[in-house]
Write an enzyme that holds these catalytic residues in place. Sequence first.
Site, mmCIF file in Angstrom:
data_model
loop_
_atom_site.group_PDB
_atom_site.id
_atom_site.type_symbol
_atom_site.label_atom_id
_atom_site.label_comp_id
_atom_site.label_asym_id
_atom_site.label_seq_id
_atom_site.Cartn_x
_atom_site.Cartn_y
_atom_site.Cartn_z
ATOM 1 N N ARG A 61 40.992 -20.275 0.920
ATOM 2 C CA ARG A 61 39.830 -20.664 1.842
ATOM 3 C C ARG A 61 40.312 -21.123 3.298
ATOM 4 O O ARG A 61 39.956 -20.659 4.238
ATOM 5 C CB ARG A 61 39.138 -21.857 1.177
ATOM 6 C CG ARG A 61 38.268 -21.338 -0.129
ATOM 7 C CD ARG A 61 37.189 -22.428 -0.540
ATOM 8 N NE ARG A 61 36.578 -22.346 -1.572
ATOM 9 C CZ ARG A 61 35.741 -22.898 -1.982
ATOM 10 N NH1 ARG A 61 35.314 -24.040 -1.455
ATOM 11 N NH2 ARG A 61 35.219 -22.812 -3.371
ATOM 12 N N HIS A 108 33.286 -11.894 -1.864
ATOM 13 C CA HIS A 108 33.492 -13.431 -1.377
ATOM 14 C C HIS A 108 32.100 -14.204 -2.076
ATOM 15 O O HIS A 108 31.206 -14.313 -1.314
ATOM 16 C CB HIS A 108 33.441 -13.840 0.353
ATOM 17 C CG HIS A 108 34.090 -14.915 0.458
ATOM 18 N ND1 HIS A 108 35.248 -15.371 0.573
ATOM 19 C CD2 HIS A 108 33.480 -15.894 1.127
ATOM 20 C CE1 HIS A 108 35.419 -16.752 0.873
ATOM 21 N NE2 HIS A 108 34.221 -16.974 1.229
ATOM 22 N N TYR A 152 18.085 -11.368 12.104
ATOM 23 C CA TYR A 152 17.818 -10.731 13.319
ATOM 24 C C TYR A 152 18.858 -10.242 14.101
ATOM 25 O O TYR A 152 18.755 -9.686 15.276
ATOM 26 C CB TYR A 152 17.356 -12.251 14.323
ATOM 27 C CG TYR A 152 16.004 -12.794 13.743
ATOM 28 C CD1 TYR A 152 14.851 -11.993 13.632
ATOM 29 C CD2 TYR A 152 16.060 -14.081 13.342
ATOM 30 C CE1 TYR A 152 13.741 -12.560 13.245
ATOM 31 C CE2 TYR A 152 15.067 -14.679 12.724
ATOM 32 C CZ TYR A 152 13.623 -13.803 12.543
ATOM 33 O OH TYR A 152 12.717 -14.631 12.136
#
Length: 794
Positions: A61, A108, A152
Amino acid sequence: MSTLAQAETKTRKKQGASGNGGGGGSSAAGGGGGENFQPAPLAEEARRRYLNYALSVITSRALPDVRDGLKPVQRRVLYGMYHDHRLTQDAKYQKSAKVVGTIMGQYHPHGDASIYDALVRLAQDFSLRYPLVDGHGNFGSLDGDAAAAMRYTECRLAGISGEMLTELGKKTVGFRPNYDGTLSEPIVIPSRLPQLLMNGTTGIAVGMATNIPPHHLGELCDALAALIENGNLAVKDLMKFVKGPDFPTGGQILNSKAELREIYETGQGSVRIRGEYALEDVKKGGQQIIITSIPYTVNKSTLVSKIGDLVRERKLPLLLDVRDESTKEVRIVLEFKRDASPELVMAYLYKHTPLQTNFGVNLTCLVPTDNPEVGAPKRLDLKSILQYFLDFRFEVVTKRFQHELGELQKRVHILEGFEKVYDALDEMIRIIRASEGKQDAAKKLMARFKLDEVQVDAILEMKLYKLARLEILVIQEELKQKRLEVKRIEGILKDKRKLWGTVKDELAEIKATYNDKRRTRIGGAGSEEVEFSEDAFIVDEDAHVVLTRDGWIKRVREVKDPSTTRLREGDAVMTVLAGSLKSNLVLFSNFGAAYVTRFNDVPASTGYGDPVQKLFKFDDGERIVGALSLDSRLPRPQKLVAVTKDGLGLRFPLEGHVEVSTRSGRRYAKTGEGDEIIGVQPVGEKDLLAVLTERTYATVCRAAEVNELAGPGKGVLVIKVEPGDRVMEFLAVAPGQKDASITFETQKGRKLTLSPAKYEVTGRGGKGHEMSRKDTVKEVQRSVTFLQLPEKKD
């Protein structure tokens, strides 16, 4: 084994014997543990699981790989966009939500927020020196604005990302199964770019962190080329090419070359960076300051807000206004007084705002281990990082050539089959027509022309127009070119110098394609730069500081009558201090600490003010019991006296408490357990000291009898205080000063006065005289200390 565990084991044995235990010892898979079940100590199990968690965070990570410079989530974002969506530079934009969904579903499984955050950062030109994602829509700003929702925004890969991904299909890197084993993903990306240093990264793991600044790509390519030529170069030699970090937001690095070299040699340190400015002429005359760049990771709106606070609070009187006129370029306009020095204004801003900050460098990353799927965390120096990347590129280029050679040999093999049959086309056609099917034709052709299955299959799938004379010539020419290419690649693979030459040539191509101008200027402040001075920004005018009994403090321009100042209900003015804004004042606490600050640093207010704890670092229960203005126009005592509630007293010099202190203050006395100082007053060598206790016991002694301490101490006994009694008030006065006294009211309603001029002077350490038999003090009448300033002299 615990009693509970033993009982559970016996129960499982009985269930297994009766056939109801689900398989006896095999029940461990179901969580029972079986006959071999042994309870693990909680501490050992917690340690094991926490270490597994820590290892997962470190390797999967938080830390980037030294080879491609990417964290796992970044690598998966780029790979998914390239492999699954084909979002190359010339592709149409796709919704970010669609990309995030693919990454989360296939590679993921850690939630869409972390994936979208990583994608957004890869697209921000103020976060990455060379953005890897081309974002369309609102992807955040320098003002700290968050990116629009993923539904968006749209995205595709930036052109420079192609240099990291195009070699994926050439077996240059290893792959591993994804989280559910249904697909595969690359362990690392075969990047042609030194991404780790090029864009930098930041991350916090368990017990370690990384914070790598971005650098200039052209400088990195030059350093890598030099290291290929001479592997014995040291960090100081490489720094002839890599001058230092190159932040996307520009700015100026103040570190010296020696400091930067130490950072790159040790892999850690602090880079001091400040924003840059220029002067611009105004039409009406005069000039204004234009801030053209800000430090990396600084929020521009927060910076402008803090500068505005300085203007509003008049902490920087030379500055009149601040405006943010930024578009794509940073442009913060500062208006200042015509007679002011812009260098002084900027010196103050560098000191008191984020316009100058430190970037903590920590070159920690994952380096390859014997297990190709797991890296080991290690802090590296500049040379090691560059060398790991070069070794990785050498391996990738070698595997790429091996893959290309294998593909060429396959093609040559097929073309050689075509070449054999083209000399006997009529016979080949006759054999095929006479065959009963494809399989039969293949066997006959293999026997007649000594071909293998691959060659025969290509011949049988060949289109008829390929039999034309011109097509035969094309195949022969292709075979010739392919044989030459095979020979060339074989020559490269046999010679390490040629392989390193290829790596070097590709780095030169990268530099030629993506090289740009450095944004961050390297070099510390020049000798002509104005040094920061606190006093230069303080207006030389008088002010008053009001301190209340409940511990509230404020600065006002003028105080004519302390009783009219605004206070909280139930509070009262303790003292009013007068002085110039450039003067200091000292506050004494009941725990024996002295806090010195400037008048200018006390917040100005027309209201109640601020708690005094806001200015200093107080302990629980600490409060102010005395204060003194250190203005040069007021009489400054040489000595001070303090008395505790248990009757101890001490004298100490003021000299050690005139310079501005830290928030923790300076110690002037030590108090015993349960004891505290009730007040601090100026005292002369011939002064008398009057002390009053709650049970109305009073004593007057000579102040000179109270020992003067060179350092903090508990003092000596002034009045013997009985259990349950305590000192209420004391007073230090000059002999013969008749108007100085302690006036108080008792619980029986008596109003009494303790006047040192009329009271019998005795030695210190006695019990004193009881002023009102079997009575206690109800209230002491305290007057407000208020010394007016004399008029200033021209």
